[in-house]
Design a protein around this motif. Structure first.
Motif, short mmCIF file in Angstrom:
data_model
loop_
_atom_site.label_atom_id
_atom_site.label_comp_id
_atom_site.label_asym_id
_atom_site.label_seq_id
_atom_site.Cartn_x
_atom_site.Cartn_y
_atom_site.Cartn_z
N THR A 113 45.96 37.99 43.13
CA THR A 113 45.12 36.91 43.66
C THR A 113 45.92 35.61 43.83
N LEU A 134 37.58 28.61 44.51
CA LEU A 134 38.78 29.11 43.84
C LEU A 134 38.98 28.40 42.51
N CYS A 157 37.06 33.44 44.17
CA CYS A 157 37.91 34.10 43.18
C CYS A 157 37.87 33.31 41.89
N ALA A 158 37.67 34.00 40.76
CA ALA A 158 37.56 33.34 39.47
C ALA A 158 38.91 32.96 38.90
N ASN A 159 39.99 33.57 39.35
CA ASN A 159 41.32 33.23 38.85
C ASN A 159 42.36 33.54 39.91
N GLY A 160 42.60 32.58 40.76
CA GLY A 160 43.58 32.76 41.83
C GLY A 160 44.30 31.46 42.11
N GLY A 216 36.46 32.70 50.89
CA GLY A 216 36.11 33.65 49.84
C GLY A 216 35.93 32.98 48.49
N GLY A 267 41.47 40.71 44.75
CA GLY A 267 42.68 40.52 45.53
C GLY A 267 42.45 39.61 46.72
N ILE A 268 43.37 39.65 47.68
CA ILE A 268 43.30 38.80 48.86
C ILE A 268 43.41 39.67 50.11
N PHE A 296 39.75 35.44 49.73
CA PHE A 296 39.94 35.66 48.29
C PHE A 296 38.74 36.39 47.69
N SER A 297 39.03 37.26 46.74
CA SER A 297 38.02 37.87 45.88
C SER A 297 38.66 38.11 44.52
N ASP A 298 37.85 38.49 43.54
CA ASP A 298 38.40 38.75 42.21
C ASP A 298 39.33 39.95 42.21
#
Length: 520
Positions: A64, A103, A80-83, A78, A48-49, A44-46
Motif C-alpha cells: 500500500t 489515506l 486505505c487504513a495504512n498507506g 480510494g 493494495g493499490i 488505494f485499498s487496504d
C-alpha cells in the motif's frame, strides 16, 4: 481570415474547451491548469493499490506504498487504513491529484515530498480527501529508528529544498495525531563527506496554499508550519492546533496585492500565527488563541531583532486572545492598509499590541481593545480611550486607568464617532469580553479633533512620531492620571525605548512564572 470566420472559430473553440472541462479531460485549479487525460491512476485499498496505466510510468508500488519516481500527472483515490505516497528526492514537475482519497498512515506521513522535489498537490473539483497519521509519527517521542524508520513528523511532509503547492477547488482534511499537520522544509544545501551542510545552495524551499479548502486538526503540535517560506494566497484554510496554529520560521505571506486573498481561520491554538516576518496583503483572517494572536519572532535567530516585523497592507484581521498579546512583535509593526481588530485580555499581562521597536499607524484602520497593561510606542494619528488616557509616542499617562471602569462590555459592538456624532467606524465583530482601554487609528482621524467611544467617552486624537511620551490620562477611581510627558531627543528616546523593552520583558517573565506555578 475574415472577421466572421474568426468569430465562428472562436465560438467552436470555446464550446470545445467547455466540453473537455465538463468531461474531466481538462481541469482547472485556480490559476493553474492540469490535464488528467493521460494521467496514471491509482486506487488505494487496504489490500493494495490498483493501477490504471496512463502516459506516466514513473512510479513504484509496494503493498500500500506508492513512490513517484518521475515527472507526470498522477491521480489517487480510494481508501486505505495504512498507506503512503512518496515523491522521491529531486523529482520535479509532479502533479498529484487527490480525487476522493482517504489515506491514513502509521509511523509515517500519508504524503511525503522529498528533498529537492517539485510537487503540485491538487484537490480535484468536488472531491473530499481525508489524510491522517497516528501518534507514532513523532520522533521526539519514538526515537528507536530501527523500530520506526520512516517517521516524518507531519501528515503532509515537504522536506528541505522542496517546492510544494497545495491547490485545487476540492477539500483536504488533515488530522495530525503525531506532531504537525502540514510541514514545509528549509533550503537545501550541499553536504560534505561527513554529512554536514556546506554553503553551496542546491535549491530554495517554499510551501504555497491556494484555492483549496484545507482543514487542519492537529492534536499534537503545530497545524501548518514551514521552516523557510510560507505563502497562503487564496482558498479557505481552517486550523485547530495544540500549539501554534500557523507558523513560519522566516517569511509568512498571506494574500497578495490586488486579490481577494484567502479566508484563514485559526479556531484554536496557543499562538495563532507566528513568523519572523508576517505580511498580510489581503484576505479575511480570524485568530482565536490562548497566548499571542500574532507573533513576529524566531528564537533560533534572536530574542529580539529589528528584522522581525508584522506588516499589514490590506485585508481584514480579527484577533481574540485570552492571555498574552494580540500582536507581539519582537521587532516592529507597520499597519499601512486594511483593517485590524484586536481584542486582548481585560486584565493580566497581555497587551493589544506589544512591540520592541514601535508600531506605526500609516493608513490601516485599527481597533485595539483591552486594558492598559504596558506602555506601547505608537506613531501616527490615533486616539485612546480610558486606561492610561491619550496615548502619545510612548503612551505613558499614569497607570491609574488599569483599575478604571469598563468602557466596553462583552457582546458590545464598538463604535467611534466624531464630535458631530457621525460614525466613522463600527467594529466588524462584537467584543468577546469587557475592556477598559481602547486605541483607534485610521485615515478618518484628524489630529487635534475630538472623538467618542460608543457615543459617550471622549478623547482627542494625537499624532506622534514614536519619540515622545504621551499626555497624562484620567486614572481609575481614586487613582489620578500620570503627568504628561514632553518630547524626547533622539538619544533619550533610544534609552527610554530600551527601558520600556526591559520592563515589558520583566512583566512577561513574571507572568510566565506565575502561570507556571498555576500549571497553565
Amino acid at each position: 481570415m475574415k472577421m466572421k470566420n474568426m468569430k465562428k472559430l472562436l465560438a467552436v473553440f470555446t464550446v470545445l474547451v467547455m466540453l473537455l472541462t465538463a468531461s474531466g479531460l481538462i481541469l482547472t485549479a485556480g490559476a493553474a491548469a492540469y490535464d488528467t487525460a493521460d494521467a496514471t491512476r491509482f486506487v488505494f485499498s487496504d489490500g493494495g493499490i490498483a493501477v490504471t496505466e496512463g502516459a506516466y510510468s514513473g512510479y513504484k508500488v509496494k503493498g500500500t506504498a506508492l513512490s513517484i519516481t518521475a515527472a507526470g500527472t498522477y491521480v489517487v483515490s480510494g481508501a486505505c487504513a495504512n498507506g503512503s505516497i512518496v515523491v522521491k528526492k529531486n523529482v520535479t514537475d509532479v502533479t498529484l491529484v487527490l480525487d476522493g482519497l482517504t489515506l491514513s498512515a502509521s509511523a509515517t506521513a500519508p504524503i511525503t515530498c522529498n528533498k529537492g522535489s517539485g510537487v503540485t498537490i491538487v484537490a480535484a473539483a468536488g472531491s473530499v480527501n481525508n489524510l491522517a497519521d497516528d501518534k507514532y509519527n513523532n520522533d521526539d517521542v519514538y526515537t528507536d529508528t530501527e523500530a520506526y524508520p520512516d517517521i516524518e513528523n507531519a501528515v503532509i511532509k515537504c522536506k528541505d529544498g522542496s517546492n510544494v503547492t497545495i491547490s485545487g477547488t476540492g477539500t483536504v482534511n488533515v488530522t495530525a495525531n503525531g506532531k504537525n499537520g502540514v510541514k514545509g522544509g528549509y533550503d537545501l544545501y550541499e553536504e560534505d563527506d561527513n554529512g554536514n551542510a556546506t554553503d553551496t545552495l542546491l535549491s530554495t524551499a517554499s510551501l504555497t496554499i491556494e484555492d483549496v479548502t484545507l482543514n487542519i486538526t492537529c492534536n499534537a503540535n503545530d497545524g501548518l508550519k514551514s521552516d523557510k517560506e510560507l505563502n497562503i494566497l487564496s482558498g479557505n484554510i481552517t486550523v485547530s492546533a495544540v500549539d501554534d496554529g500557523i507558523k513560519c520560521d522566516h517569511v509568512l505571506n498571506i494574500g497578495a496585492e490586488g486579490t481577494a486573498g484567502p479566508t484563514v481561520s485559526v479556531t484554536k491554538a496557543k499562538e495563532g500565527i507566528e513568523g519572523a516576518v508576517v505580511n498580510v496583503y489581503s484576505g479575511n483572517i480570524s485568530v482565536n488563541a490562548t497566548d499571542d494572536g500574532v507573533n513576529a519572532a524566531n528564537g533560533d535567530i534572536a530574542e529580539r531583532s529589528a528584522d522581525f516585523s508584522y506588516n499589514q497592507y490590506g485585508g481584514y484581521v480579527y484577533i481574540n486572545v485570552t492571555n498574552g498579546d494580540g500582536i507581539d512583535s519582537n521587532g516592529s509593526a507597520t499597519l499601512s492598509g486594511g483593517t485590524l481588530e484586536v481584542y486582548a485580555p481585560s486584565q493580566g499581562d497581555g497587551d493589544q499590541i506589544d512591540t520592541e521597536y514601535g508600531c506605526a499607524f500609516s493608513g490601516a484602520t485599527v481597533l485595539a481593545v483591552g486594558h492598559a497593561m504596558m506602555p506601547q510606542s505608537y506613531s501616527g494619528t490615533h486616539v485612546a480611550f480610558g486606561g492610561s488616557g491619550g496615548q502619545g509616542s510612548f503612551g505613558i499617562g499614569g497607570f491609574g486607568g488599569n483599575t478604571g471602569g469598563n468602557l466596553v462590555t462583552a457582546g458590545q459592538t464598538v463604535t467611534i464617532t466624531d464630535a458631530s456624532g457621525n460614525t466613522i467606524y463600527t467594529a466588524q465583530s462584537q467584543a468577546p469580553r469587557n475592556a477598559s482601554y481602547v486605541v483607534f487609528a485610521g485615515p478618518a482621524l484628524a489630529s487635534g479633533s475630538s472623538y467618542k467611544l460608543n457615543g459617550s467617552t471622549a478623547a482627542t486624537a494625537t499624532t506622534s512620531s514614536g519619540g515622545g511620551m504621551g499626555p497624562g490620562g484620567p486614572g481609575g477611581p481614586g487613582n489620578p492620571g500620570g503627568p504628561g510627558g514632553q518630547d524626547l531627543n533622539e538619544a533619550d528616546a533610544s534609552v527610554f525605548a530600551r527601558i520600556m523593552a526591559w520592563f515589558r520583558s520583566l512583566f512577561e517573565r513574571v507572568g510566565a512564572f506565575f502561570r507556571s506555578l498555576s500549571g497553565k
